[in-house]
Design a protein around this motif. Structure first.
Motif, short mmCIF file in Angstrom:
data_model
loop_
_atom_site.label_atom_id
_atom_site.label_comp_id
_atom_site.label_asym_id
_atom_site.label_seq_id
_atom_site.Cartn_x
_atom_site.Cartn_y
_atom_site.Cartn_z
N PRO A 37 0.79 -1.15 0.03
CA PRO A 37 0.03 0.14 -0.05
C PRO A 37 0.86 1.13 0.03
N ASN A 38 0.32 2.35 0.09
CA ASN A 38 0.97 3.77 -0.06
C ASN A 38 1.51 3.75 1.20
N ALA A 39 2.80 4.63 1.25
CA ALA A 39 3.44 4.85 2.85
C ALA A 39 3.65 3.41 3.43
N ALA A 40 3.89 2.28 2.94
CA ALA A 40 4.18 0.97 3.35
C ALA A 40 5.89 1.10 3.23
N GLY A 41 6.55 1.88 2.67
CA GLY A 41 8.12 1.83 2.51
C GLY A 41 8.54 1.30 1.26
N LYS A 42 7.91 1.27 0.23
CA LYS A 42 8.35 0.74 -1.10
C LYS A 42 9.46 1.66 -1.42
N SER A 43 9.07 3.02 -1.47
CA SER A 43 10.05 3.98 -2.00
C SER A 43 11.19 4.19 -1.05
N THR A 44 10.78 4.01 0.21
CA THR A 44 12.02 4.05 1.07
C THR A 44 13.12 2.95 0.74
N LEU A 45 12.76 1.79 0.41
CA LEU A 45 13.73 0.82 0.02
C LEU A 45 14.55 1.31 -1.17
N VAL A 46 13.82 1.80 -2.16
CA VAL A 46 14.51 2.18 -3.43
C VAL A 46 15.60 3.51 -3.05
N GLN A 47 15.16 4.36 -2.22
CA GLN A 47 15.94 5.65 -1.81
C GLN A 47 17.03 4.77 -0.95
N ALA A 48 16.69 4.08 -0.31
CA ALA A 48 17.97 3.38 0.54
C ALA A 48 18.99 3.06 -0.45
N LEU A 49 18.64 2.09 -1.37
CA LEU A 49 19.71 1.82 -2.24
C LEU A 49 20.39 2.71 -2.89
N ALA A 50 19.80 3.87 -3.65
CA ALA A 50 20.11 5.13 -4.04
C ALA A 50 21.20 5.78 -3.01
N PHE A 51 20.69 5.96 -1.68
CA PHE A 51 21.70 6.74 -0.92
C PHE A 51 22.85 5.51 -0.80
N MET A 52 22.86 4.39 -0.53
CA MET A 52 23.96 3.59 -0.33
C MET A 52 25.00 3.64 -1.65
N GLN A 53 24.45 3.97 -2.94
CA GLN A 53 25.26 3.92 -4.04
C GLN A 53 25.89 5.24 -4.02
N GLY A 54 25.31 6.44 -3.63
CA GLY A 54 25.73 7.85 -3.53
C GLY A 54 26.90 7.87 -2.56
N GLN A 55 26.54 7.24 -1.36
CA GLN A 55 27.59 7.16 -0.42
C GLN A 55 29.12 6.67 -0.87
#
Length: 408
Positions: A37-55
């Motif tokens: 559902p919306n606000a369940a954490g799907k986008s956060t998982l993708v953003q976490a991968l992007a953050f890890m890559q950026g660091q």
């Protein structure tokens, strides 16, 4: 993305055998879909991968000594708000399996580790841990990690807000290069598809052969485009959005001054005369522009065996077009992989995804996101997955409440 050993359906189409230095390795999935559902954490998982890559790519190169690390902890418990955030990834690059991860807060990295499996068994190449008493990093290097005394030099030169891996790559460390290249070149993350522009696709179209590939890609989705023309245009202020703040507008105008931009013109034949009629990109539908933005990256992923992560793949795209994109990757014969979030449940009923390619995410009683696979429910091979999901059999759906606006 590891395929289940118990499922054999569509094995040749939906999975591939990862090559390792020891020969045939794990069987991996080409795609995985994440529902919730919306606000369940799907986008956060993708953003976490992007953050890890950026660091990994930028922390040693772009940050300064006192720059904060842009990490956001889980905020819904006092303990987690004060705790470090942990990120880790397991991947295969150039035939070697790696396990890399780190812990951090907004001030510094407090732990970092790398394990490699070049001979099949784990080798701990390095482990960095913050000593809470001295506030100094302690490093443990194994004999398998080459570099001799130079390793200590790299450790001393690694700032608190930078990763040791990132610092080593400034010295062009050959042993760590495959790990760094997986993050910098193999992984591609599209966290905001609606903001994905057509610039990369346009650059690819400068090559005639690539322009043909892009045209075939678009027309495979039934867009009926007869040709693509490129037009070079110098940067001007009218390319910027009207609502842009003046300070930002001036900065961008200064940065792009004198640069050329490629614009795509779509050509379609007049039904009666056969004359080519041109359409500007802004005259096309949202779906056409979305598919155009995907065209270049999608071809790049297929050609170079990359790992593509996309949030809301179905945004602005017809369900049949989403199916088409996933099918393209699964029939490509490459070792490219796709992880995507979606609300398009029709994919569950089209014999497109194996039972081990479907994942769900939902919040528990503490409002923490929990990620789990469809296989937890041991679904039958012919089970109606879409119907079961929409009926709540697997969770990962919104808990909707009735609203009485009129007091009746």
């Amino acid at each position: 993305m590891v395929a289940s050993a118990y499922l054999k359906e569509w094995e040749d189409r939906n999975t591939f055998q990862a090559e390792t230095r020891q020969g045939k390795g794990l069987r991996l999935l080409r795609t995985a879909a994440l529902y919730g559902p919306n606000a369940a954490g799907k986008s956060t998982l993708v953003q976490a991968l992007a953050f890890m890559q950026g660091q990994v790519v930028n922390s040693a190169r772009e940050s300064q000594q006192d720059d904060p690390i842009e990490v956001t902890p889980f905020k819904l418990t006092a303990e987690s708000r004060a705790a470090d955030s942990e990120f880790s990834a397991i991947f295969i690059e150039q035939g070697v399996r790696y396990e890399y991860g780190f812990r951090c807060n907004t001030l510094r990295f407090t732990e970092e580790w790398l394990y490699a499996y070049p001979l099949g068994r784990p080798q701990k190449w390095f482990h960095r841990v913050l000593d809470p008493q001295t506030l100094q990093d302690a490093y443990d290097f194994s004999p398998s990690f080459q570099g001799g005394r130079q390793r200590q030099v790299w450790a001393v030169e690694t700032r608190a807000n930078a990763l040791f891996l990132s610092r080593c790559m400034q010295s062009n460390n050959e042993q760590l290069k495959p790990v760094f290249q997986w993050f910098s070149q193999r992984l591609r993350v599209i966290a905001t598809p609606n903001a994905l522009g057509s610039d990369y696709t346009a650059r690819r179209c400068e090559d005639v052969a690539d322009r043909t590939k892009v045209l075939e890609f678009l027309n495979a989705a039934d867009l009926s485009i007869d040709g693509i023309r490129l037009e070079s245009r110098p940067f001007s202020s009218d390319m910027l959005p009207d609502h842009l703040p003046e300070v930002m507008r001036q900065e961008l105008m200064s940065s792009f001054k004198g640069k050329e931009f490629m614009e795509l013109k779509f050509q379609r034949k007049d039904a009666s005369t056969g004359e080519m009629v041109e359409f500007e990109e802004h005259e096309e539908s949202d779906g056409t522009r979305a598919l155009l933005a995907f065209a270049g990256p999608w071809l790049d992923v297929l050609e170079n065996h990359r790992v593509l992560v996309v949030d809301e793949l179905d945004s602005s795209l017809h369900p049949l077009v989403v199916r088409h994109l996933v099918s393209l990757l699964q029939h490509a014969g490459t070792q490219a992989q796709l992880l995507f979030t979606t609300h398009d449940t029709t994919l569950l009923s089209q014999k497109l995804l194996r039972r081990d390619q479907v994942w769900f995410i939902e919040k528990n009683a503490e409002r923490e996101a929990r990620l789990y696979p469809l296989s937890e429910f041991s679904p039958r091979e012919n089970e109606a997955i879409e119907r079961g999901y929409l009926n709540g059999r697997y969770g990962g759906i919104p808990n909707l409440q009735e609203l009485d606006f009129y007091g009746g």
